[in-house]
Write a protein that holds these residues in place. Sequence first.
Motif, PDB file in Angstrom:
ATOM      1  N   VAL A 200       0.842  -1.206   0.000  1.00 53.16           N
ATOM      2  CA  VAL A 200       0.000   0.000   0.000  1.00 53.16           C
ATOM      3  C   VAL A 200       0.876   1.255   0.000  1.00 53.16           C
ATOM      4  O   VAL A 200       0.528   2.262  -0.629  1.00 53.16           O
ATOM      5  N   LEU A 203       1.831   1.684  -3.446  1.00 58.44           N
ATOM      6  CA  LEU A 203       0.666   2.153  -4.199  1.00 58.44           C
ATOM      7  C   LEU A 203       0.578   3.674  -4.189  1.00 58.44           C
ATOM      8  O   LEU A 203       0.371   4.313  -5.228  1.00 58.44           O
ATOM      9  N   VAL A 204       0.755   4.265  -3.016  1.00 59.82           N
ATOM     10  CA  VAL A 204       0.665   5.727  -2.901  1.00 59.82           C
ATOM     11  C   VAL A 204       1.804   6.396  -3.666  1.00 59.82           C
ATOM     12  O   VAL A 204       1.604   7.421  -4.326  1.00 59.82           O
ATOM     13  N   ILE A 207       0.924   6.416  -7.302  1.00 66.77           N
ATOM     14  CA  ILE A 207      -0.063   7.469  -7.598  1.00 66.77           C
ATOM     15  C   ILE A 207       0.643   8.823  -7.690  1.00 66.77           C
ATOM     16  O   ILE A 207       0.366   9.627  -8.593  1.00 66.77           O
ATOM     17  N   ILE A 264      -5.687  12.749  -2.388  1.00 68.85           N
ATOM     18  CA  ILE A 264      -6.375  11.951  -3.407  1.00 68.85           C
ATOM     19  C   ILE A 264      -7.831  12.378  -3.586  1.00 68.85           C
ATOM     20  O   ILE A 264      -8.346  12.395  -4.710  1.00 68.85           O
ATOM     21  N   GLY A 326      -0.711   1.442  -8.627  1.00 64.99           N
ATOM     22  CA  GLY A 326      -1.108   2.830  -8.400  1.00 64.99           C
ATOM     23  C   GLY A 326      -0.854   3.703  -9.612  1.00 64.99           C
ATOM     24  O   GLY A 326      -1.717   4.488 -10.027  1.00 64.99           O
ATOM     25  N   GLY A 329      -3.049   2.408 -12.701  1.00 71.26           N
ATOM     26  CA  GLY A 329      -4.473   2.619 -12.453  1.00 71.26           C
ATOM     27  C   GLY A 329      -4.872   4.069 -12.661  1.00 71.26           C
ATOM     28  O   GLY A 329      -5.882   4.369 -13.329  1.00 71.26           O
ATOM     29  N   PHE A 330      -4.076   5.006 -12.133  1.00 68.43           N
ATOM     30  CA  PHE A 330      -4.416   6.415 -12.294  1.00 68.43           C
ATOM     31  C   PHE A 330      -4.079   6.901 -13.701  1.00 68.43           C
ATOM     32  O   PHE A 330      -4.741   7.809 -14.217  1.00 68.43           O
ATOM     33  N   THR A 345     -11.839   5.867  -9.582  1.00 70.10           N
ATOM     34  CA  THR A 345     -10.511   5.366  -9.216  1.00 70.10           C
ATOM     35  C   THR A 345     -10.075   5.920  -7.864  1.00 70.10           C
ATOM     36  O   THR A 345      -9.535   5.185  -7.023  1.00 70.10           O
ATOM     37  N   CYS A 346     -10.314   7.209  -7.648  1.00 69.41           N
ATOM     38  CA  CYS A 346      -9.963   7.816  -6.356  1.00 69.41           C
ATOM     39  C   CYS A 346     -10.771   7.187  -5.221  1.00 69.41           C
ATOM     40  O   CYS A 346     -10.230   6.912  -4.138  1.00 69.41           O
ATOM     41  N   THR A 349      -9.499   3.680  -4.416  1.00 74.46           N
ATOM     42  CA  THR A 349      -8.198   3.767  -3.747  1.00 74.46           C
ATOM     43  C   THR A 349      -8.349   4.177  -2.292  1.00 74.46           C
ATOM     44  O   THR A 349      -7.730   3.590  -1.396  1.00 74.46           O
ATOM     45  N   ILE A 353      -7.393   2.166   1.192  1.00 77.94           N
ATOM     46  CA  ILE A 353      -6.490   2.708   2.211  1.00 77.94           C
ATOM     47  C   ILE A 353      -7.185   2.800   3.567  1.00 77.94           C
ATOM     48  O   ILE A 353      -6.597   2.466   4.608  1.00 77.94           O
TER      49      ILE A 353
END
Length: 489
Positions: A200, A203-204, A207, A264, A326, A329-330, A345-346, A349, A353
């Motif tokens: 995770v 992931l951030v 993004i 986000i 991340g 996906g974005f 998507t936001c 996500t 989280i």
Amino acid sequence: MIAQNIQRSFERAFGTACFLSYFALLFFRHTEEMAGMHLPYAIAVGILFVTVFVACAHMADRLDKAGPARLSIIACVLCTLGALLLEVTLAPFLFALGGLLSLLGCVMLFLILGKNLAFYDHQERICQLSAAFLMGAAIIAIAATLVDAAMFIVVLLLPILTALHLCVLKTNKGTFSFASLDATRKSHQFSLTVLFTTAVTGLVWGIALCLIVRPSYPTIAAPLYFALPIALAGLLSLVDLFKFKKVSESMLLRLFATAAFVAIAPLPFVPVWIQQLCGAYLFLAFSFDTIVCFSAMGEVARFNQISPYWVFGISLAYYFSGAFIGYLGFEWAFAQGTMPALAATCSVTLLLIIWCSNYVFSDSYPSSESIADLAEASTSLLINESRPALWQRKIDRVVEQYELTARQQEVFRMLVRGRNAQYVAEKFFISNSTAKAHIHNIYRKLDIHSQQELINLVENTETPAPEATPAERKASKIDDPRTASESKR
């Protein structure tokens, strides 16, 4: 003393800083090939990158035999050739080959640098990573302001400098040795909680990378949006380490969802330049989490004395899996060009989280124990320590019954003597949060939830009667009436 520690950390972190700069600059120079119309290519690169990490983890013993110097030279050659092919060729096959060579070289350097981190204690490791972020950001910022040809030369030189530094770097290897891959697999199992937290965090970061490399802005903007926040994060981490000591793993996990939500949630409703600022903010906020993640990988290897290549290979596979998901996906959401796609998507996500913060992260450490529980545990210890021989046999029986690893046995024996996480952390030069995590793993293995329950478990353990010594057996025969009558006959 503090100045000497910081200076030593900057010297040790030079190779890491050069590699971080190479990795980032290579990404920014070829973002267009990785996204937009080439999205399938980027997905393939992500899958391959993660697969190579896992494959290297399963070849940990071979990597150990090769040695860091030889591996550094091989990685340097791969990275340099890869960057050269990516830059100068237009043929699709050669371009793909350049990407593959760069990918292999980067994986090898990640693992070599990771093993070096495993030789240092908690404070040295955090200081070294913070220094690497600070120096790496400075190199990226300087390179981003150069003309294109000069930046390309810098990119080619960075892996060479990384390899040279790794060849001359001297770590405290005489303090201990790491276990083989087979021994590592038998003694250590990765916690899904820890691996999911690592994913995770990646992931951030993925993004954030997507937000700052929007194609409508000049190339120079993306590296600077990346470099300045991580430089500030590295500086703040150094100041906190030696001055305030407020940033901890548990604090970062508590703030994880809030910090992510701030950047986000507004993305579907703000212009591109604010989205880039949100990406820069995410880099600043989650650089601390990334430093802690990388430090925790080294700490796991050092504390358990298991293969660093195995630990970093598996952990980084999860980290970069999250980063690619991340990013891609974005990137897909932005490519749709509609607010509903980005909003969906936001939302997904943020829900992920928030779920992690409430259910996954909360399982990272033992439940807090009340003062009354600790007082009861102390009373029980005083009673049991009055019978040292029996108490020791019960402890040994629990260790044998639950098959605790060598390191778990050491921590377990500290706990049954009334020691706490702070004592364990100071004893093994690890963070307090990591000590709590190891205690939690022992609690989970024993199916208990507190130190008092641990003491109760030992108290209630049945132990076989101790074997009599030869002198005791002889004395018992003399005292036995039947033996005495037989001797008279």
